[in-house]
Design a protein around this motif. Structure first.
Motif, short mmCIF file in Angstrom:
data_model
loop_
_atom_site.label_atom_id
_atom_site.label_comp_id
_atom_site.label_asym_id
_atom_site.label_seq_id
_atom_site.Cartn_x
_atom_site.Cartn_y
_atom_site.Cartn_z
N ILE A 76 0.87 -1.17 0.00
CA ILE A 76 0.00 0.00 0.00
C ILE A 76 0.90 1.22 0.00
O ILE A 76 1.78 1.34 0.86
CB ILE A 76 -0.92 0.03 1.24
N VAL A 125 1.36 5.42 0.14
CA VAL A 125 0.75 6.68 0.54
C VAL A 125 1.66 7.78 0.01
O VAL A 125 2.84 7.87 0.38
CB VAL A 125 0.61 6.78 2.08
N VAL A 147 -3.79 7.28 -1.71
CA VAL A 147 -3.51 5.92 -1.27
C VAL A 147 -3.63 5.02 -2.49
O VAL A 147 -4.64 5.06 -3.20
CB VAL A 147 -4.49 5.48 -0.17
N VAL A 179 -9.11 6.06 1.42
CA VAL A 179 -8.55 5.47 2.64
C VAL A 179 -9.58 4.60 3.35
O VAL A 179 -9.23 3.61 3.99
CB VAL A 179 -7.98 6.56 3.57
N VAL A 219 -9.57 0.86 2.11
CA VAL A 219 -8.34 0.05 2.24
C VAL A 219 -8.66 -1.30 2.87
O VAL A 219 -8.16 -2.34 2.44
CB VAL A 219 -7.28 0.82 3.07
N VAL A 242 3.37 -0.95 4.10
CA VAL A 242 2.92 0.40 3.78
C VAL A 242 4.14 1.19 3.32
O VAL A 242 5.10 1.35 4.07
CB VAL A 242 2.25 1.07 5.00
N VAL A 252 -4.19 4.19 7.35
CA VAL A 252 -3.99 3.08 6.43
C VAL A 252 -3.55 1.84 7.20
O VAL A 252 -4.07 0.74 6.97
CB VAL A 252 -2.96 3.46 5.34
#
Length: 137
Positions: A64, A66, A72, A81, A84, A102, A116
């Motif tokens: 994922i 950011v 995202v 978001v 997710v 992440v 997240v």
């Protein structure tokens, strides 16, 4: 009257039989497809923060990202978001032992990164890691 039979010698086929070679090629192709591991990417490149204690994580199947502007990205698509959790649950169905990584940009808002990570944990993932570059270089 005696008839003579004429036997014409048929020319032997001097071509190379490629069937065994094709069989081997297809078997090797199947072997490489089965044994290869496919890497799932988030879909966007981010400037990860540097950390002297960063270590390599062997398993990280769900990435994922950011971005610095608050987007995202999962599976090469920008997502909200709040969605997710649903995306992670769907991807976990395919890879139940997978971890979530992440990849937050160094200029991303901390609050968004925490959201997240929280969404990933609510999806049932206990192994959520934050990506960083090594402090060297």
């Amino acid at each position: 009257m005696r008839m003579r039979r004429h036997h014409y010698q048929q020319e032997e086929d001097t071509g190379i039989d490629l069937t065994p070679m094709l069989d081997v090629v297809f078997i090797m192709l199947i072997f490489f497809i089965v044994t290869s591991s496919f890497i799932s990417e988030s879909g966007v490149e981010v400037q990860r923060p540097k950390a002297d204690t960063a270590s390599t994580q062997d398993k990280g199947n769900i990435f994922i990202a950011v971005t610095a502007d608050g987007q995202v990205w999962i599976d090469k698509k920008a997502v909200d978001v709040r969605s997710v959790r649903a995306h992670v649950e769907r991807m976990r169905a395919d890879q139940p032992d997978g971890a979530v990584v992440v990849q937050a940009d160094r200029d991303a808002r901390t609050g968004l990164v925490v959201q997240v990570m929280d969404q990933a944990r609510q999806a049932g993932v206990r192994d959520v890691a934050l990506a960083a570059s090594t402090g060297e270089g």
